[in-house]
Design a protein around this motif. Structure first.
Motif, mmCIF file in Angstrom:
data_model
loop_
_atom_site.group_PDB
_atom_site.id
_atom_site.type_symbol
_atom_site.label_atom_id
_atom_site.label_comp_id
_atom_site.label_asym_id
_atom_site.label_seq_id
_atom_site.Cartn_x
_atom_site.Cartn_y
_atom_site.Cartn_z
ATOM 1 N N GLN A 1 30.118 -7.777 -9.791
ATOM 2 C CA GLN A 1 29.190 -7.787 -8.785
ATOM 3 C C GLN A 1 28.444 -9.071 -8.903
ATOM 4 O O GLN A 1 28.652 -9.893 -9.986
ATOM 5 N N GLU A 2 27.843 -9.552 -7.819
ATOM 6 C CA GLU A 2 27.169 -10.940 -7.758
ATOM 7 C C GLU A 2 25.910 -10.797 -7.141
ATOM 8 O O GLU A 2 25.835 -9.800 -6.306
ATOM 9 N N ARG A 3 24.771 -11.371 -7.447
ATOM 10 C CA ARG A 3 23.551 -11.599 -6.697
ATOM 11 C C ARG A 3 22.914 -12.989 -6.658
ATOM 12 O O ARG A 3 23.169 -13.674 -7.622
ATOM 13 N N VAL A 4 22.088 -13.085 -5.642
ATOM 14 C CA VAL A 4 21.425 -14.495 -5.317
ATOM 15 C C VAL A 4 20.375 -14.633 -6.390
ATOM 16 O O VAL A 4 19.684 -13.597 -6.781
ATOM 17 N N CYS A 5 20.386 -15.737 -7.215
ATOM 18 C CA CYS A 5 19.306 -15.890 -8.072
ATOM 19 C C CYS A 5 18.287 -17.076 -7.661
ATOM 20 O O CYS A 5 19.163 -17.843 -6.822
ATOM 21 N N LYS A 6 16.939 -17.137 -7.917
ATOM 22 C CA LYS A 6 16.245 -18.242 -7.295
ATOM 23 C C LYS A 6 15.341 -19.004 -8.385
ATOM 24 O O LYS A 6 14.594 -18.335 -9.109
ATOM 25 N N MET A 7 15.961 -20.291 -8.443
ATOM 26 C CA MET A 7 15.386 -21.035 -9.694
ATOM 27 C C MET A 7 14.128 -22.009 -9.157
ATOM 28 O O MET A 7 14.111 -21.914 -7.774
ATOM 29 N N PRO A 8 13.361 -22.639 -9.917
ATOM 30 C CA PRO A 8 12.332 -23.676 -9.333
ATOM 31 C C PRO A 8 12.885 -24.428 -8.112
ATOM 32 O O PRO A 8 14.050 -24.950 -8.370
ATOM 33 N N ALA A 9 11.994 -24.807 -7.186
ATOM 34 C CA ALA A 9 12.555 -25.911 -6.073
ATOM 35 C C ALA A 9 13.025 -27.003 -6.674
ATOM 36 O O ALA A 9 12.603 -27.717 -7.843
ATOM 37 N N CYS A 10 14.249 -27.652 -5.887
ATOM 38 C CA CYS A 10 14.696 -28.848 -6.329
ATOM 39 C C CYS A 10 13.884 -29.993 -5.990
ATOM 40 O O CYS A 10 13.295 -30.037 -5.007
ATOM 41 N N PRO A 11 13.724 -30.957 -7.016
ATOM 42 C CA PRO A 11 12.774 -32.193 -6.505
ATOM 43 C C PRO A 11 13.530 -32.764 -5.253
ATOM 44 O O PRO A 11 14.508 -32.893 -5.063
#
Length: 109
Positions: free
Chosen positions: A55-65
């Motif tokens: 399975q795969e899912r989307v992950c959200k990290m802090p915004a890129c500079p």
């Protein structure tokens, strides 16, 4: 005398591994996990991984500079007599920290 042994192998799903870490350090990325199973071979049970079911899912990290962008640049006068003062201005957008360095002849002023 020849002895033939019959090896019976069965597998049964037992769940999934933990989600992997996000594959990026900023912005949107992907996490993965694999299904795990138990495998029985002649009465001995061990964990196995069924690589056919992942399975795969989307992950959200802090915004890129965002890189700095010069929005505007200005000089108080177009022609400046030698010895007169000048006012320089600029507007810059982007992610902190942003540094603006003014140079004259390659030397900071």
């Amino acid at each position: 005398t020849i002895s033939l042994f019959h090896y019976l192998t069965t597998s049964a799903p037992v769940g999934f591994t933990e989600w992997s870490s996000c594959d990026v350090t900023c912005g949107l990325g992907v996490q993965y996990r694999q299904e795990t199973c138990t495998e029985t071979l002649n009465g001995e049970t061990a964990l196995c991984q069924d690589t056919s079911n992942s399975q795969e899912r989307v992950c959200k990290m802090p915004a890129c500079p965002t890189p700095p962008v010069i929005e505007s640049f200005g000089v108080s006068e177009e022609i400046i007599p030698r010895g007169d003062s000048v006012i320089l201005s600029c507007e810059v957008s982007g992610s902190a920290p942003i540094s603006v360095v003014w140079k004259k002849g390659g030397v900071e002023v």
